[in-house]
Design an enzyme around this catalytic site. Structure first.
Site, short mmCIF file in Angstrom:
data_model
loop_
_atom_site.label_atom_id
_atom_site.label_comp_id
_atom_site.label_asym_id
_atom_site.label_seq_id
_atom_site.Cartn_x
_atom_site.Cartn_y
_atom_site.Cartn_z
N HIS A 52 0.83 -1.21 0.00
CA HIS A 52 0.00 0.00 0.00
C HIS A 52 0.86 1.26 0.00
CE1 HIS A 52 -3.58 -2.39 1.87
NE2 HIS A 52 -3.47 -2.56 0.57
N ASP A 65 -4.69 -7.23 -2.09
CA ASP A 65 -5.97 -6.86 -1.46
C ASP A 65 -7.08 -7.85 -1.82
OD1 ASP A 65 -4.66 -4.67 -0.48
OD2 ASP A 65 -5.92 -3.16 -1.48
N ARG A 80 -0.83 -27.88 0.00
CA ARG A 80 -0.04 -27.07 0.92
C ARG A 80 -0.50 -25.62 0.85
NH1 ARG A 80 5.50 -24.34 0.06
NH2 ARG A 80 5.89 -23.61 2.17
N HIS A 136 4.37 -17.95 6.14
CA HIS A 136 4.81 -17.80 4.75
C HIS A 136 4.93 -16.30 4.44
CE1 HIS A 136 4.93 -20.04 0.67
NE2 HIS A 136 5.24 -18.78 0.41
N ASN A 153 8.51 -20.81 5.93
CA ASN A 153 8.77 -20.96 4.50
C ASN A 153 9.91 -20.04 4.07
OD1 ASN A 153 7.88 -21.81 1.67
ND2 ASN A 153 7.91 -19.58 1.51
N GLU A 154 10.97 -20.62 3.54
CA GLU A 154 12.06 -19.87 2.89
C GLU A 154 12.64 -18.75 3.74
OE1 GLU A 154 10.39 -18.58 -0.84
OE2 GLU A 154 10.74 -20.52 -1.76
N ASN A 179 12.13 -25.86 -1.32
CA ASN A 179 11.56 -25.22 -2.51
C ASN A 179 12.71 -25.03 -3.49
OD1 ASN A 179 9.27 -25.02 -0.98
ND2 ASN A 179 9.33 -22.80 -0.75
N TYR A 218 13.68 -24.08 -7.67
CA TYR A 218 13.19 -23.62 -8.97
C TYR A 218 14.23 -23.71 -10.08
CZ TYR A 218 8.98 -21.90 -6.73
OH TYR A 218 7.78 -21.84 -6.05
N GLU A 264 7.91 -26.86 -3.02
CA GLU A 264 7.57 -26.03 -4.18
C GLU A 264 8.53 -26.37 -5.30
OE1 GLU A 264 7.55 -21.75 -3.50
OE2 GLU A 264 6.48 -22.00 -1.60
C1 LIG Z 1 -11.06 -2.52 2.90
O1 LIG Z 1 -10.17 -2.05 1.90
C2 LIG Z 1 -10.84 -1.56 0.76
C3 LIG Z 1 -9.77 -1.18 -0.24
O2 LIG Z 1 -9.04 -2.32 -0.58
C4 LIG Z 1 -11.71 -0.38 1.12
O3 LIG Z 1 -12.41 0.07 -0.03
C5 LIG Z 1 -12.71 -0.80 2.18
O4 LIG Z 1 -13.46 0.30 2.63
C6 LIG Z 1 -11.99 -1.42 3.38
N1 LIG Z 1 -12.97 -2.01 4.29
C7 LIG Z 1 -12.90 -1.82 5.59
C8 LIG Z 1 -13.95 -2.54 6.40
O5 LIG Z 1 -12.07 -1.12 6.13
#
Ligand SMILES: *[C@@H]1O[C@H](CO)[C@@H](O)[C@H](O)[C@H]1NC(C)=O
Ligand SMILES: *[C@@H]1O[C@H](CO)[C@@H](O)[C@H](O)[C@H]1NC(C)=O
Ligand SMILES: *[C@@H]1O[C@H](CO)[C@@H](O)[C@H](O)[C@H]1NC(C)=O
Ligand SMILES: *[C@@H]1O[C@H](CO)[C@@H](O)[C@H](O)[C@H]1NC(C)=O
Length: 482
Positions: A61, A74, A99, A144, A188-189, A326, A328, A394
């Site tokens: 974010h 998200d 897994r 993980h 993991n790793e 794991n 690759y 993996e």
């Molecule tokens: C969760 O995140 C989204 C954006 O990814 C946002 O629009 C939404 O309001 C958020 N929900 C809560 C409950 O905070």
């Protein structure tokens, strides 16, 4: 289960592939074929029903520029809302095991174990019960890469408080899921999450990774002893750890290059595995000597690698029922001509890395198809760590097309390598393809596609569509089990 197009497609693929498969490769009857995912990469629902912010929520974010396509997890594959769809495609593949990992922030939003989020528990219960209903063994990774951002702000894996906090979190996992989950992976790793401490600082490069290794080992050992002392008697499960390692092939047969390749393996794998799996425990001798030598040249009062006390060595040694790996790809390692006394992990390792341009490439710059590398790595694990029980947790290849012949070739070659290693006495009991479906590939975002199933990320339903490799893997497993 498949629609009619798939059924026809499946028949064609079966016809083509069985001729290549039959007779050439054979696995032991009870060998486990599985498929793998991890929580942050697939679940989405990042802020739903009390789940708290994880370090990966925060990073993506606030620093989207560090992800190729500036994306985040998200929504990802929306697996939090699509258990039934996930179970359906896992079943379609005919695997014996799935897994997945638990999101710490989903079951313990505060990071501490005093308050459990029942919605998080419900989600994993439903997944575990769904798998067991179809005789698919859950293999559960406790960590993980995602932990509460609140703990990251206290230093994350460089704060020794994480040892107790992680053990408390693991205890909740055993408490709530251990009646049905019999296959646990603590971490993991570690090589990869320990390299991600705080990029670009002396602390990260020269200290953070080693401190993280030390703290991770102590957290792992503490968790192992909790499981064995308090839960094993009733739950009777197995608990291990998963490493990652490239196979480092010496570029030439010179003594220097052979030593450089060994050094690369000891810094990548040994730093995390030696204390648990080697005959005498402790960090690898090569790593201890090299970091102590460099630290002295840099005028530090002591080695930048923490020293394990004999008590710690004893507590950590032998704390795993299996060795998860794991793997690759491979590289060609040589002894460098450069010299440096900069404080940095890479300078400590002190190798040059390259590839053979004839090795087939993938969608990911770092990943080439080098099947014999896995064979070499498995023999190395057998010889270095007293032939432990190994699960390949993996192995996979990135390619976008639905007709993913590159991935099918990759799986064919690597599975043959595994079968050869088993024939030579390597104690490999299972293999998990990465991954069930396309997902959030960390800093590559959604630009690298590792899925046996394609996921349409423009579709609100995140429709899953099998690639050719999904049919191939299914047929391969069916053939091995018949
Ligand atoms: C969760 O995140 C989204 C954006 O990814 C946002 O629009 C939404 O309001 C958020 N929900 C809560 C409950 O905070
Ligand atoms: C090094 O020696 C091994 C064993 O003799 C051989 O298989 C390999 O091809 C040699 N590697 C190189 C790069 O010459
Ligand atoms: C370490 O100390 C020595 C002796 O004082 C000095 O010559 C050298 O430059 C120092 N090294 C570093 C990396 O500072
Ligand atoms: C992905 O989903 C979008 C939105 O539903 C749809 O328009 C598009 O055709 C889908 N793409 C593929 C390849 O199925």
């Amino acid at each position: 289960m498949f629609n009619s197009y798939c059924l026809i497609f499946n028949c064609l693929i079966t016809f083509i592939t069985l001729q290549n498969v039959e007779g050439s490769v054979s696995f032991p009857k009870d060998f486990i074929f599985g498929v793998a995912t991890s929580a942050y990469q697939i679940e989405g629902a990042w802020n739903e029903s009390e789940k708290s912010e994880s370090n990966w929520d925060y990073k993506t974010h606030f620093y989207p520029e560090n992800v190729n396509d500036h994306s985040n997890g998200d929504i990802a594959c929306d697996s939090y809302h699509q258990i039934d769809e996930d179970l359906k495609i896992i079943r379609e593949l005919g695997v014996q095991s799935y897994r997945f990992s638990i999101a710490w922030t989903r079951i313990l939003p505060d990071g501490f174990s005093n308050r459990v989020n029942e919605d998080g528990i419900r989600y994993y219960n439903k997944l575990i019960d769904g798998l067991l209903r179809y005789n698919i063994t859950p293999s559960v990774t406790i960590y993980h890469w995602d932990h509460p951002q609140s703990l990251q702000e206290m230093g994350g894996w460089t704060n020794t408080l994480m040892i107790d906090l992680f053990a408390d979190y693991a205890r909740i996992a055993f408490e709530y899921f251990g009646d049905r989950v019999k296959h646990w992976i603590t971490f993991n790793e570690p090589d990869l999450f320990c390299s991600d401490i705080k990029r670009g600082t002396v602390f990260s490069d020269g200290f953070g990774r080693y401190l993280c290794a030390y703290i991770m080992l102590k957290a792992h050992a503490k968790t192992y002893h909790i499981y064995k002392n308090e839960y094993y008697i009733k739950q009777k499960g197995k608990i291990g750890i998963t490493y990652s390692s490239t196979w480092h092939e010496p570029k030439t047969n010179s003594t220097e290059d052979i030593a450089a390749a060994k050094r690369a393996l000891e810094f990548e794998l040994g730093l995390f595995a030696n204390a648990i799996f080697s005959k005498d425990g402790d960090f690898p001798k090569i790593v201890k000597e090299r970091v102590a030598f460099m630290s002295a040249r840099q005028n530090f009062s002591k080695s930048r690698l923490p020293e394990l006390t004999s008590e710690e060595i004893k507590t950590i040694h032998g704390t795993a029922d299996f060795f998860g790996i794991n793997h690759y790809t491979s590289d060609l390692v040589s002894d460098p001509s450069w010299e440096s006394f900069e404080v940095s992990y890479d300078v400590d390792v002190h190798v040059d890395r390259g590839v053979d341009p004839s090795w087939p490439g993938s969608e990911s710059g770092w990943l080439r198809d080098v099947p014999w590398g896995l064979h070499h790595l498995l023999v190395y694990i057998k010889d270095t760590y007293n032939n432990p029980i190994v699960y390949i947790t993996e192995n996979g290849f990135s390619q976008f097309e639905l007709q993913d012949d590159g991935r099918v070739n990759y799986f064919k070659g690597y599975l043959e390598s595994v079968a050869n290693a088993i024939a030579e006495g390597c104690n490999v009991l299972g293999y998990y393809a990465w991954s069930l479906m396309d997902n959030f590939e960390w800093n590559a975002g959604y630009t690298h596609h590792f899925g046996l199933y394609h996921v349409n990320f423009s579709d609100p339903n995140r429709a899953r569509t099998p690639r050719r490799s999904a049919f191939w893997y299914k047929d391969f497993i069916t053939d091995q089990k018949s």
